[in-house]
Design a protein around this motif. Structure first.
Motif, PDB file in Angstrom:
ATOM      1  N   ASN A   1     -17.624   3.846 -11.516  1.00 25.07           N
ATOM      2  CA  ASN A   1     -16.527   4.529 -12.210  1.00 25.07           C
ATOM      3  C   ASN A   1     -15.155   4.047 -11.758  1.00 25.07           C
ATOM      4  O   ASN A   1     -14.152   4.724 -12.008  1.00 25.07           O
TER       5      ASN A   1
ATOM      6  N   TYR B   1       3.631   0.782 -10.477  1.00 23.46           N
ATOM      7  CA  TYR B   1       2.457   1.648 -10.542  1.00 23.46           C
ATOM      8  C   TYR B   1       2.695   2.767 -11.553  1.00 23.46           C
ATOM      9  O   TYR B   1       3.763   3.354 -11.590  1.00 23.46           O
TER      10      TYR B   1
ATOM     11  N   HIS C   1      -4.341   8.498 -12.843  1.00 29.41           N
ATOM     12  CA  HIS C   1      -4.405   8.227 -14.280  1.00 29.41           C
ATOM     13  C   HIS C   1      -5.438   9.159 -14.894  1.00 29.41           C
ATOM     14  O   HIS C   1      -6.403   9.551 -14.229  1.00 29.41           O
ATOM     15  N   GLU C   2      -5.236   9.512 -16.156  1.00 22.89           N
ATOM     16  CA  GLU C   2      -6.145  10.494 -16.770  1.00 22.89           C
ATOM     17  C   GLU C   2      -7.593  10.009 -16.845  1.00 22.89           C
ATOM     18  O   GLU C   2      -8.520  10.824 -16.931  1.00 22.89           O
ATOM     19  N   LEU C   3      -7.806   8.686 -16.763  1.00 18.55           N
ATOM     20  CA  LEU C   3      -9.189   8.194 -16.719  1.00 18.55           C
ATOM     21  C   LEU C   3      -9.908   8.735 -15.483  1.00 18.55           C
ATOM     22  O   LEU C   3     -11.132   8.806 -15.447  1.00 18.55           O
ATOM     23  N   THR C   4      -9.127   9.108 -14.461  1.00 19.69           N
ATOM     24  CA  THR C   4      -9.723   9.596 -13.216  1.00 19.69           C
ATOM     25  C   THR C   4     -10.198  11.039 -13.337  1.00 19.69           C
ATOM     26  O   THR C   4     -11.206  11.407 -12.734  1.00 19.69           O
TER      27      THR C   4
ATOM     28  N   SER D   1     -21.772   9.689  -8.745  1.00 18.46           N
ATOM     29  CA  SER D   1     -20.845   8.696  -8.204  1.00 18.46           C
ATOM     30  C   SER D   1     -20.054   9.296  -7.035  1.00 18.46           C
ATOM     31  O   SER D   1     -19.807   8.621  -6.021  1.00 18.46           O
TER      32      SER D   1
ATOM     33  N   LYS E   1     -22.848  12.101 -14.158  1.00 20.19           N
ATOM     34  CA  LYS E   1     -22.519  10.756 -13.673  1.00 20.19           C
ATOM     35  C   LYS E   1     -21.392  10.833 -12.639  1.00 20.19           C
ATOM     36  O   LYS E   1     -21.412  10.147 -11.613  1.00 20.19           O
ATOM     37  N   PHE E   2     -20.423  11.709 -12.925  1.00 18.08           N
ATOM     38  CA  PHE E   2     -19.299  11.867 -12.005  1.00 18.08           C
ATOM     39  C   PHE E   2     -19.779  12.368 -10.638  1.00 18.08           C
ATOM     40  O   PHE E   2     -19.352  11.860  -9.591  1.00 18.08           O
TER      41      PHE E   2
ATOM     42  N   GLU F   1      -6.981  12.901  -4.746  1.00 22.39           N
ATOM     43  CA  GLU F   1      -7.699  12.737  -6.016  1.00 22.39           C
ATOM     44  C   GLU F   1      -8.733  13.849  -6.185  1.00 22.39           C
ATOM     45  O   GLU F   1      -8.827  14.468  -7.247  1.00 22.39           O
TER      46      GLU F   1
ATOM     47  N   TYR G   1      -5.613   9.148  -0.198  1.00 18.03           N
ATOM     48  CA  TYR G   1      -5.628   9.075  -1.663  1.00 18.03           C
ATOM     49  C   TYR G   1      -6.846   9.811  -2.211  1.00 18.03           C
ATOM     50  O   TYR G   1      -6.757  10.599  -3.155  1.00 18.03           O
TER      51      TYR G   1
ATOM     52  N   PHE H   1      -5.101   5.385   4.584  1.00 16.07           N
ATOM     53  CA  PHE H   1      -4.595   5.158   3.219  1.00 16.07           C
ATOM     54  C   PHE H   1      -5.687   5.478   2.187  1.00 16.07           C
ATOM     55  O   PHE H   1      -5.440   6.147   1.185  1.00 16.07           O
ATOM     56  N   GLU H   2      -6.895   4.959   2.436  1.00 19.88           N
ATOM     57  CA  GLU H   2      -7.994   5.162   1.472  1.00 19.88           C
ATOM     58  C   GLU H   2      -8.308   6.656   1.325  1.00 19.88           C
ATOM     59  O   GLU H   2      -8.424   7.180   0.228  1.00 19.88           O
TER      60      GLU H   2
ATOM     61  N   ASN I   1      -1.214  17.518 -17.694  1.00 25.42           N
ATOM     62  CA  ASN I   1      -1.760  16.321 -17.065  1.00 25.42           C
ATOM     63  C   ASN I   1      -1.191  16.188 -15.654  1.00 25.42           C
ATOM     64  O   ASN I   1      -0.416  17.041 -15.213  1.00 25.42           O
TER      65      ASN I   1
ATOM     66  N   ASP J   1       0.644  13.604 -14.525  1.00 28.48           N
ATOM     67  CA  ASP J   1       1.710  12.607 -14.456  1.00 28.48           C
ATOM     68  C   ASP J   1       2.760  13.035 -13.431  1.00 28.48           C
ATOM     69  O   ASP J   1       3.020  14.234 -13.249  1.00 28.48           O
TER      70      ASP J   1
ATOM     71  N   PHE K   1     -11.852   1.790 -11.978  1.00 26.26           N
ATOM     72  CA  PHE K   1     -11.162   1.125 -13.084  1.00 26.26           C
ATOM     73  C   PHE K   1      -9.809   0.611 -12.621  1.00 26.26           C
ATOM     74  O   PHE K   1      -9.242   1.084 -11.621  1.00 26.26           O
TER      75      PHE K   1
ATOM     76  N   GLN L   1      -7.917  -0.113  -1.583  1.00 24.81           N
ATOM     77  CA  GLN L   1      -6.560  -0.577  -1.246  1.00 24.81           C
ATOM     78  C   GLN L   1      -6.364  -2.053  -1.592  1.00 24.81           C
ATOM     79  O   GLN L   1      -5.247  -2.471  -1.885  1.00 24.81           O
TER      80      GLN L   1
ATOM     81  N   ASN M   1      -8.133   3.684  -9.609  1.00 22.10           N
ATOM     82  CA  ASN M   1      -8.740   4.623  -8.656  1.00 22.10           C
ATOM     83  C   ASN M   1      -9.534   3.832  -7.611  1.00 22.10           C
ATOM     84  O   ASN M   1     -10.362   4.387  -6.907  1.00 22.10           O
TER      85      ASN M   1
ATOM     86  N   ILE N   1       0.842  -1.205   0.000  1.00 23.79           N
ATOM     87  CA  ILE N   1       0.000   0.000   0.000  1.00 23.79           C
ATOM     88  C   ILE N   1       0.879   1.258   0.000  1.00 23.79           C
ATOM     89  O   ILE N   1       0.638   2.199  -0.743  1.00 23.79           O
TER      90      ILE N   1
ATOM     91  N   ARG O   1      -1.195   7.736  -4.563  1.00 30.62           N
ATOM     92  CA  ARG O   1      -0.849   7.237  -5.886  1.00 30.62           C
ATOM     93  C   ARG O   1      -1.107   8.295  -6.957  1.00 30.62           C
ATOM     94  O   ARG O   1      -2.016   9.110  -6.827  1.00 30.62           O
ATOM     95  N   GLU O   2      -0.299   8.212  -8.012  1.00 26.90           N
ATOM     96  CA  GLU O   2      -0.468   9.106  -9.159  1.00 26.90           C
ATOM     97  C   GLU O   2      -1.850   8.884  -9.792  1.00 26.90           C
ATOM     98  O   GLU O   2      -2.334   7.757  -9.838  1.00 26.90           O
TER      99      GLU O   2
END
Lengths: 153, 272
Positions: free
Chosen positions: A42, A24, B208-211, B223, B219-220, B156, B152, B148-149, B57, B59, A44, A67, A64, A18, B205-206
């Motif tokens: 959503n 990654y 990703h652009e899907l995020t 959710s 919808k976003f 995000e 992040y 941790f959850e 982006n 990255d 993925f 854990q 996204n 973790i 964590r980094e």
């Protein structure tokens, strides 16, 4: 990964995955890109892979998700990097053997990871046949929803 | 321009996580203030990039390296500021950034001249205890996973809302995004400092652009509201589970804040 002394409780290896997820991110110029997508939440998992004649030359993942997904993705990529595709197809079972029986929730996360990997291989095959898809997407049938009062891993 | 954005994004995180890592509350607070200035730099750089017709982006290429002492962290920050400045091209904005960073460099240099400011770093040693708290194994594990959850998730949210804020012409949406960004900064700060106290500080964590490349905002948001509700449940469960009044009050406080986040997010939904 570096060894450390940890207190009782959570599996120490899980905590390390973790804090420092392995492989990654995303590969530049991959041979294939695959996504497992849960359209309801959503969430993925995305894999990028580079293949060599004898197997998986390099592999990265990103998510996204929760854990559990992070840990399983990290362990999976660590196990399969440099190995054959056939070996990789059995790697989730090896993770289960390592972590103990996965909960139904963790199985959903593991499926997301494995499906994203499979999608990346399908993308490689599709591109080899001249298709132009940017990435191959597999839609997930079940959602990872953490029940109230429960934390995973 | 991409490179400049990435460099500044990483520098913001360097300063922010240095603030979490260092225990001395005066240095911690000062570095946190500088990290928020760095975040505003990032926002302005992003605005300039979009105005020029280019894009950016999220990255990243750097990991959060474990440091053994305050002085190791501070020396690392000095190196990173110097390296970032090599990416700047002359403009009114970069002049402002450079003068801000010059002041930060002066502050750090002064800290390094006094050995009393040095101390051992315990933010990464995984001891998983909190000062003056007695949590059992199950409570400790629950708190660990929660931190941790949610750390992040807050990172995000900051970046996703900032991405959308930079691209909206709707004043209501702009203001709601700003409120949500401010709230997530506070939550990230709270969780980051608690993770450092427990020795489990880790960089989120980094993305990703899907995020963050959102194609369907409705919808976003729907959710996102579900995620907020889940976070509320997690807070409530933790508050009930931890046998400590101070911690329970803290998680109740966060839980009640999530209620208003949901109300704010509902303002982003199309009127029906």
């Amino acid at each position: 990964m570096e060894e450390m002394d940890l207190p009782e409780g959570m599996n120490p290896e899980v905590i390390k995955h973790i804090m420092y997820p392995q492989n990654y991110g995303k590969l530049e110029h991959p041979d294939g890109t695959g996504v497992a997508m849960d359209e309801k939440t959503n969430e993925f998992v995305i894999f990028t892979v580079k293949l060599a004649k004898d197997g998986i030359e390099d592999i990265n993942y990103a998510t996204n998700g929760c854990q559990d997904t992070v840990v399983i993705g990290s362990m999976f990529t660590e196990m399969v990097k440099g190995e054959s595709v056939e070996y990789a197809k059995g790697a989730i079972a090896k993770i289960e053997a390592k972590l103990g029986l996965l909960s139904p929730q963790q199985k959903i996360c593991a499926d997301m990871v494995f499906n994203a990997f499979v999608a990346s291989l399908i993308n490689v095959a599709n591109l080899a046949q001249g298709e132009t898809e940017e990435m191959h997407v597999i839609k997930s049938e079940e959602s990872c929803v953490i029940p109230e009062g429960k934390t995973n891993a | 321009m991409h490179n400049l954005y990435q460099v500044k994004h990483e520098l913001w995180l360097d300063i922010l996580f240095a603030s979490f890592t260092i225990e001395n509350s005066v240095i911690k607070d000062r570095l946190y203030d500088f990290s928020m200035i760095a975040f505003r730099h990032l926002k302005w750089i992003g605005g300039d990039i979009l105005e020029s017709g280019d894009d950016y982006n999220y990255d990243r290429s750097k990991m959060l390296l474990r440091r053994q002492s305050n002085f190791e962290i501070l020396n690392y920050l000095l190196e990173e500021i110097k390296a970032a400045q090599a990416a700047y091209t002359p403009s009114t904005l970069t002049e402002r950034i450079i003068t801000d960073e010059a002041y930060l460099v002066q502050y750090i240099t002064a800290l390094l001249e006094n050995s009393n400011n040095d101390a051992e770093v315990t933010a990464f040693d995984m001891h998983r205890t909190l000062p003056n708290k007695t949590l059992d194994v199950v409570q400790t594990d629950s708190l660990t996973i929660f931190l941790f959850e949610e750390s992040y998730k807050e990172y995000e949210l900051i970046l996703v809302y900032a991405y959308m804020q930079a691209r909206t012409d709707n004043l209501l949406h702009f203001n709601v995004f700003q409120d949500l960004i401010d709230e997530s900064h506070f939550h990230l700060k709270s969780f980051g400092n608690m993770m450092a106290q427990m020795g489990i500080l880790a960089l989120p964590r980094e993305l990703h652009e899907l995020t963050y490349k959102i194609t369907d905002i409705e919808k976003f948001i729907i959710s996102g509201i579900k995620e907020e509700e889940n976070a509320k449940e997690q807070c409530k469960a933790l508050s009930d589970a931890v046998n400590d009044t101070e911690l329970s009050q803290f998680f109740d406080f966060i839980n009640y804040q999530e209620n208003y986040h949901i109300a704010l997010m509902e303002k982003l939904l199309p009127k029906k």
